[in-house]
Design an enzyme around this catalytic site. Structure first.
Site, mmCIF file in Angstrom:
data_model
loop_
_atom_site.group_PDB
_atom_site.id
_atom_site.type_symbol
_atom_site.label_atom_id
_atom_site.label_comp_id
_atom_site.label_asym_id
_atom_site.label_seq_id
_atom_site.Cartn_x
_atom_site.Cartn_y
_atom_site.Cartn_z
ATOM 1 N N GLY A 71 0.810 -1.207 0.000
ATOM 2 C CA GLY A 71 0.000 0.000 0.000
ATOM 3 C C GLY A 71 0.845 1.260 0.000
ATOM 4 O O GLY A 71 0.484 2.260 -0.627
ATOM 5 N N ASN A 151 -6.482 4.547 9.873
ATOM 6 C CA ASN A 151 -5.950 3.297 10.396
ATOM 7 C C ASN A 151 -5.801 3.270 11.915
ATOM 8 O O ASN A 151 -5.738 2.206 12.520
ATOM 9 C CB ASN A 151 -4.585 3.002 9.753
ATOM 10 C CG ASN A 151 -3.620 4.153 9.889
ATOM 11 O OD1 ASN A 151 -3.897 5.261 9.418
ATOM 12 N ND2 ASN A 151 -2.487 3.932 10.519
ATOM 13 N N HIS A 203 -2.494 -7.609 2.387
ATOM 14 C CA HIS A 203 -2.385 -8.214 3.717
ATOM 15 C C HIS A 203 -3.370 -7.647 4.736
ATOM 16 O O HIS A 203 -3.420 -8.111 5.881
ATOM 17 C CB HIS A 203 -0.942 -8.130 4.240
ATOM 18 C CG HIS A 203 -0.516 -6.783 4.718
ATOM 19 N ND1 HIS A 203 -0.339 -6.495 6.057
ATOM 20 C CD2 HIS A 203 -0.205 -5.652 4.047
ATOM 21 C CE1 HIS A 203 0.067 -5.244 6.183
ATOM 22 N NE2 HIS A 203 0.149 -4.708 4.983
ATOM 23 N N CYS A 329 3.226 0.717 11.090
ATOM 24 C CA CYS A 329 4.330 1.314 10.332
ATOM 25 C C CYS A 329 5.116 2.322 11.160
ATOM 26 O O CYS A 329 6.262 2.636 10.855
ATOM 27 C CB CYS A 329 3.785 1.995 9.077
ATOM 28 S SG CYS A 329 3.044 0.846 7.912
#
Length: 386
Positions: A71, A151, A203, A329
């Protein structure tokens, strides 16, 4: 182990594993014209059709749905590809939000250094400020890039309304949606949300890591408003060079097909789990951070009563429960989450916030066990002194 960190990544489905194992037997290069290469190409195109169908764009040409490594690469390809499409540009303003994923925000910082003007619209309470947004859009605006689902908080932004307003005010604007967290979690298509570019990832939907995709509308290609980010042999319609990850792409296609077929029941199950977890977390003494607007079915953000998220995560991990403090991340970063600060939390509150995220594989028992351990942790863990 109870896994409640599905926004970070999901378990690979049996269907995806099966397809990947089958693809491993085909070792030809998909750019080769012999029989083995043709079979490899068939696997890729079959997966492309499945991902396109799940995205709601029907049959596509190769350049309209390109496979990437993740992504983050899809976001970089979209934003940098549009920003540098023309050497001489009349428009150099880019509009985004103050709560984007690092793969968008850090690209924006690079573009600012290169002379672009970047406007970040506030998302306090999980809602994009429409007045700020409309005031920012003008004839100098080149690109609008906004995520579909946040997110960290689970806030679902109304990009359909925002992108439509932007295009009415300036028809030349290119719109990009980071839909990595929203793909096959909330209903949308590029057309229904007026997005020219859409980033997705395997994923997050029970596919493998290391493969993503970028949808590019035919209009953007025809107008030459995007250029390649990775240059080489011209694979993926010339928009993403490099030998394709056949095994990963095959798994992506299978995962997308399965998730599309079970979308309604999966969504209903995740909503039920999230709502039950929200109630139990509140009963335990945590404060759910519920966006005032729409929210995704699979994410729950809660602020603990003066207990650092790191402390709670370590405790829960020791009890066999996996949750997170925000984006995977940026989990190793020492900086405070800009998303949570933009949402309206104080630094102290942001430092005491955890994220619970669900998939259709989770159960009510998972939620009950998590809530029990959360309550015990809140009762026993050391608190921050005022």
């Amino acid at each position: 182990m109870i896994y409640l960190d599905n926004s970070a990544t999901t378990e690979i489905s049996a269907a995806a594993k099966k397809k990947m194992i089958e693809a491993m037997e085909i070792y030809g290069n998909p750019s080769s014209t012999h029989a083995s290469g043709i079979e490899a190409r068939r696997i890729i195109e079959e997966a492309r059709e499945k991902v396109a169908a799940a995205l709601g764009v029907g049959r596509v040409n190769t350049e309209n749905l390109i496979f990437t490594a993740c992504g983050s690469e899809s976001n970089n390809t979209a934003i940098l590809g549009v920003a540098y499409a023309k050497e001489k540009r009349r428009a150099n303003k880019i509009i985004t939000t103050d709560s984007e994923h690092p793969s968008v925000e850090n690209v924006m910082k690079k573009l600012e250094k290169d002379g672009f003007e970047v406007i970040r619209i506030s998302t306090r309470g999980g809602v994009v400020n429409e007045q700020e947004f409309l005031s920012a859009v003008d004839d100098k605006t080149l690109l609008v890039s906004m995520m579909l689902v946040n997110n960290e908080t689970g806030a679902a932004y109304d990009i359909k309304k925002l992108f439509s307003m932007a295009k009415r005010k300036n028809p030349d604007i290119v719109t990009h949606c980071d839909a990595v967290q929203g793909f096959l979690k909330v209903p949308f298509t590029p057309k229904t949300v007026s997005a020219d570019l859409v980033s997705i990832s395997a994923h997050k939907i029970h596919g493998p890591k290391g493969v993503g995709a970028l949808y590019i509308s035919p209009e953007i290609i025809k107008a030459k408003k995007i250029i390649p980010y990775i240059i080489g042999g011209g694979q993926e319609g010339g928009y993403r060079s490099g030998t394709e990850n056949i095994v990963g792409i095959a798994g992506f296609g299978a995962a997308a097909e399965e998730a599309r077929a079970n979308f309604a029941q999966n969504t209903a199950k995740m909503i039920a789990l999230r709502d039950r977890c929200e109630k139990l977390a509140l009963d335990a003494g945590a404060r759910p951070n519920v966006p005032s607007g729409m929210r995704a079915p699979h994410v729950l953000s809660v602020t603990l009563p003066d207990i650092k998220s790191e402390t709670m995560l370590n405790y829960l991990s020791g009890a066999g429960v996996c949750v997170s403090a925000g984006s995977a991340c940026s989990a190793h970063s020492r900086n405070m989450s800009p998303t949570l600060l933009g949402f309206g939390l104080s630094e102290r509150e942001a430092d005491c916030t955890i994220r619970i995220s669900f998939s259709s594989l989770n159960t009510e028992a998972d939620v009950e066990t998590f809530a029990k351990e959360l309550a015990h942790g809140i009762d026993t863990l050391v608190r921050i002194k005022h």
